[in-house]
Design an enzyme around this catalytic site. Sequence first.
Site, mmCIF file in Angstrom:
data_model
loop_
_atom_site.group_PDB
_atom_site.id
_atom_site.type_symbol
_atom_site.label_atom_id
_atom_site.label_comp_id
_atom_site.label_asym_id
_atom_site.label_seq_id
_atom_site.Cartn_x
_atom_site.Cartn_y
_atom_site.Cartn_z
ATOM 1 N N ASN A 152 0.826 -1.211 0.000
ATOM 2 C CA ASN A 152 0.000 0.000 0.000
ATOM 3 C C ASN A 152 0.860 1.261 0.000
ATOM 4 O OD1 ASN A 152 -2.779 -1.281 0.372
ATOM 5 N ND2 ASN A 152 -1.622 -2.155 2.073
ATOM 6 N N LYS A 251 3.160 -12.102 -2.695
ATOM 7 C CA LYS A 251 3.794 -11.172 -3.640
ATOM 8 C C LYS A 251 5.142 -10.681 -3.138
ATOM 9 C CE LYS A 251 3.129 -6.832 -4.191
ATOM 10 N NZ LYS A 251 2.564 -5.483 -4.390
ATOM 11 N N PRO A 268 5.936 -12.178 -9.405
ATOM 12 C CA PRO A 268 5.079 -11.473 -8.439
ATOM 13 C C PRO A 268 3.747 -11.100 -9.101
ATOM 14 C CG PRO A 268 7.314 -10.587 -8.411
ATOM 15 C CD PRO A 268 7.213 -11.480 -9.605
ATOM 16 N N ASP A 270 0.012 -9.239 -8.628
ATOM 17 C CA ASP A 270 -0.862 -8.355 -7.867
ATOM 18 C C ASP A 270 -2.158 -8.205 -8.658
ATOM 19 O OD1 ASP A 270 -0.187 -6.732 -9.993
ATOM 20 O OD2 ASP A 270 1.185 -5.478 -8.836
ATOM 21 N N HIS A 272 -3.135 -5.895 -10.513
ATOM 22 C CA HIS A 272 -2.866 -5.369 -11.858
ATOM 23 C C HIS A 272 -2.447 -6.502 -12.796
ATOM 24 C CE1 HIS A 272 -1.872 -2.173 -14.721
ATOM 25 N NE2 HIS A 272 -0.799 -2.879 -15.020
ATOM 26 N N GLN A 314 8.519 -10.596 -16.933
ATOM 27 C CA GLN A 314 7.507 -9.762 -16.282
ATOM 28 C C GLN A 314 8.089 -8.427 -15.842
ATOM 29 O OE1 GLN A 314 6.760 -9.330 -12.540
ATOM 30 N NE2 GLN A 314 4.527 -9.388 -12.492
ATOM 31 N N PHE A 318 6.484 -4.816 -16.474
ATOM 32 C CA PHE A 318 6.223 -3.945 -15.325
ATOM 33 C C PHE A 318 6.873 -2.582 -15.540
ATOM 34 C CE2 PHE A 318 7.513 -2.288 -11.132
ATOM 35 C CZ PHE A 318 6.261 -2.163 -10.550
#
Length: 349
Positions: A152, A251, A268, A270, A272, A314, A318
């Site tokens: 967060n 994650k 990882p 998430d 998204h 990835q 990202f």
Amino acid sequence: MKLRDAPSACPSLWRCLPCPPAELRLDLVLSSGQSFRWWESSPGAWTGVLGGRVWTLRQDRDRLWYTVYGEEDEHKEEERHGCPAKAAELDAAETDQILRDYFQLDVGLSALYREWEAADPLFRKVAKDFPGVRVLRQDPIECLFSFICTSNNHISRITAMIERLCQAFGRRLCCIDARPFHAFPSLSALTGADAEARLRALGFGYRAKFVSGSAQAITEGLGAEGLCQLRTVPYSEARKVLCALPGVGAKVADCVCLLSLDKAEAVPVDTHVWHIARQRYGVAVGSKSLTPRAYQEIGDFFRGLWGPRAGWAQAVLFCADLRKGQEPASSRDQAWESRSQDCHGDGPP
């Protein structure tokens, strides 16, 4: 001590490694949320802490240039032209190897891009604008505690938190242009009786308990050396050990596996990535939210698509997503924050 932002500043204190942009792009890798200890100290120059030393890096055509600063007690005197009387007490072979290891330069990235492009038309579409994105090989302690702070959160705030953590608990290394640099804290520094209270005072919030709790658990359990030894065990075993630590969910565990424990297959996931897997790749998962089962299914899909270095592929996507359209930093922070809101223990209780 003065910043040396180019080889023209004290040429004798700079070295270079052969490294074309297709194999490494500092501007993409060091700003994409893999590590939070580098800053662009002048256009094209990146300064940060690596291996208990302060470095400045820059690229020039097919070369990666670097200079290493000595600690303060090594620089009591300076030469007339502003060059230190002696360089950092590291030999050239050692510094070359530190950088090769950190950027994993023995891994041929161009060949991997070609493999991923052949397997995935969507990757091919994105990758042409984002060459040279590779995965760092970080110290496991620094990587773990840095990523505990990411839940967060967004890049600029994480960077500021890590800076405060190092200033409060780490050993001071040197001061460059009035800016102090500190080593990442040791485990023992983070296990003091007042560590959690001090972290809360530094603005860590609920993460303070996770940082001090994980430091205590590692100290009482496998230890720092045991954490490093997870590099030699299978990916699933390493992830299981990490997920047993306070504040570490799937994650964060995968980020640590990928970025410090040599688990190139770690992906990882998430919310998204979950949406991308469903909407762009048509992955059918059996739930409408990112459950542990959906997390595993998505990771398995990308491992099947991209192969044994799926986590590296990835990382390219990202980075591209983070920098899409050359958005301003505030927009990139918002993109990161939306991706850092995850479940499975990676957020507030």
